[in-house]
Design a protein around this motif. Sequence first.
Motif, PDB file in Angstrom:
ATOM      1  N   TYR A 195       0.802  -1.145   0.003  1.00  0.00           N
ATOM      2  CA  TYR A 195      -0.077  -0.059   0.081  1.00  0.00           C
ATOM      3  C   TYR A 195       0.856   1.162   0.081  1.00  0.00           C
ATOM      4  O   TYR A 195       2.053   1.287   0.496  1.00  0.00           O
ATOM      5  CB  TYR A 195      -0.812   0.060   1.214  1.00  0.00           C
ATOM      6  N   ARG A 196       0.201   2.244  -0.516  1.00  0.00           N
ATOM      7  CA  ARG A 196       0.868   3.729  -0.280  1.00  0.00           C
ATOM      8  C   ARG A 196      -0.139   4.543   0.599  1.00  0.00           C
ATOM      9  O   ARG A 196      -1.301   4.542   0.165  1.00  0.00           O
ATOM     10  CB  ARG A 196       1.218   4.456  -1.767  1.00  0.00           C
TER      11      ARG A 196
ATOM     12  N   GLU B 194      -5.309   8.982   2.769  1.00  0.00           N
ATOM     13  CA  GLU B 194      -5.497   8.317   1.511  1.00  0.00           C
ATOM     14  C   GLU B 194      -4.725   6.809   1.149  1.00  0.00           C
ATOM     15  O   GLU B 194      -3.568   7.101   1.530  1.00  0.00           O
ATOM     16  CB  GLU B 194      -5.678   9.252   0.226  1.00  0.00           C
ATOM     17  N   VAL B 195      -5.355   5.953   1.161  1.00  0.00           N
ATOM     18  CA  VAL B 195      -4.749   4.644   0.725  1.00  0.00           C
ATOM     19  C   VAL B 195      -5.070   4.152  -0.393  1.00  0.00           C
ATOM     20  O   VAL B 195      -5.835   3.870  -1.132  1.00  0.00           O
ATOM     21  CB  VAL B 195      -5.317   3.392   2.120  1.00  0.00           C
ATOM     22  N   PHE B 196      -3.751   3.957  -1.147  1.00  0.00           N
ATOM     23  CA  PHE B 196      -3.743   3.521  -2.673  1.00  0.00           C
ATOM     24  C   PHE B 196      -3.203   1.959  -2.489  1.00  0.00           C
ATOM     25  O   PHE B 196      -2.091   1.613  -1.746  1.00  0.00           O
ATOM     26  CB  PHE B 196      -2.656   4.172  -3.195  1.00  0.00           C
ATOM     27  N   ASP B 197      -3.861   0.979  -3.102  1.00  0.00           N
ATOM     28  CA  ASP B 197      -3.489  -0.296  -3.188  1.00  0.00           C
ATOM     29  C   ASP B 197      -2.683  -0.412  -4.326  1.00  0.00           C
ATOM     30  O   ASP B 197      -2.169   0.450  -4.996  1.00  0.00           O
ATOM     31  CB  ASP B 197      -4.672  -1.238  -3.231  1.00  0.00           C
TER      32      ASP B 197
ATOM     33  N   ASN C  93      -3.456   0.942  -7.495  1.00  0.00           N
ATOM     34  CA  ASN C  93      -3.702   2.434  -7.479  1.00  0.00           C
ATOM     35  C   ASN C  93      -5.388   2.712  -7.131  1.00  0.00           C
ATOM     36  O   ASN C  93      -5.470   3.621  -7.305  1.00  0.00           O
ATOM     37  CB  ASN C  93      -3.072   3.033  -8.596  1.00  0.00           C
ATOM     38  N   ASN C  94      -5.851   1.779  -6.739  1.00  0.00           N
ATOM     39  CA  ASN C  94      -7.278   1.919  -6.197  1.00  0.00           C
ATOM     40  C   ASN C  94      -7.059   2.748  -4.866  1.00  0.00           C
ATOM     41  O   ASN C  94      -6.325   2.615  -3.989  1.00  0.00           O
ATOM     42  CB  ASN C  94      -8.177   0.676  -5.926  1.00  0.00           C
ATOM     43  N   LYS C  95      -8.030   3.686  -4.744  1.00  0.00           N
ATOM     44  CA  LYS C  95      -7.799   4.704  -3.555  1.00  0.00           C
ATOM     45  C   LYS C  95      -8.773   4.904  -2.625  1.00  0.00           C
ATOM     46  O   LYS C  95     -10.100   4.780  -3.075  1.00  0.00           O
ATOM     47  CB  LYS C  95      -7.599   6.224  -4.025  1.00  0.00           C
ATOM     48  N   THR C  96      -8.597   4.657  -1.229  1.00  0.00           N
ATOM     49  CA  THR C  96      -9.882   4.956  -0.249  1.00  0.00           C
ATOM     50  C   THR C  96      -9.332   6.196   0.326  1.00  0.00           C
ATOM     51  O   THR C  96      -8.130   6.116   0.802  1.00  0.00           O
ATOM     52  CB  THR C  96      -9.666   3.867   0.760  1.00  0.00           C
ATOM     53  N   THR C  97     -10.464   7.180   0.318  1.00  0.00           N
ATOM     54  CA  THR C  97      -9.973   8.271   1.178  1.00  0.00           C
ATOM     55  C   THR C  97     -10.691   8.358   2.600  1.00  0.00           C
ATOM     56  O   THR C  97     -11.878   8.187   2.623  1.00  0.00           O
ATOM     57  CB  THR C  97     -10.413   9.377   0.504  1.00  0.00           C
TER      58      THR C  97
ATOM     59  N   THR D  12     -14.714   6.636   5.791  1.00  0.00           N
ATOM     60  CA  THR D  12     -14.403   7.072   4.313  1.00  0.00           C
ATOM     61  C   THR D  12     -15.324   8.484   4.055  1.00  0.00           C
ATOM     62  O   THR D  12     -16.430   8.603   4.761  1.00  0.00           O
ATOM     63  CB  THR D  12     -14.715   6.129   3.319  1.00  0.00           C
TER      64      THR D  12
END
Length: 122
Positions: free
Chosen positions: A28-29, A79-82, A85-89, A116
């Motif tokens: 994750y990023r 923000e979490v990017f898998d 590059n799908n983002k969860t805010t 979220t």
Amino acid sequence: MKSLEDLKKIRDQAKTQMSMRGNGETDYRVVIGMATCGIAAGARPVLNTIVEEVAKAGLSVTVMQTGCIGMCTLEPIVEVFDKNNNKTTYVLIDSKKAKEIVLRHLIHGEIIEDFTVGQYKK
């Protein structure tokens, strides 16, 4: 950091750390809004908590700071990017919620819907 050379050194150190993990990919990023609005709302303790919890768990996660995300009233924002590059805010995050994000999302892969932006209510 006071010069372009200092910035290049930081970049090179980051590249070295990433290559030590293998192919440089992380699971994750995580990006935390650290503009003045985020800092005023408490983003620094959120950032510190996420960094500490990721390190304790030994996760392959990149944690980064960014400037304004554009939703100042919802700060602190995480923000979490898998890998795709799908983002969860996540919005209105505090240290307690930050620990939950690490445990539930980064370790167990569960998106915490209640945190979220889509669940935000005035």
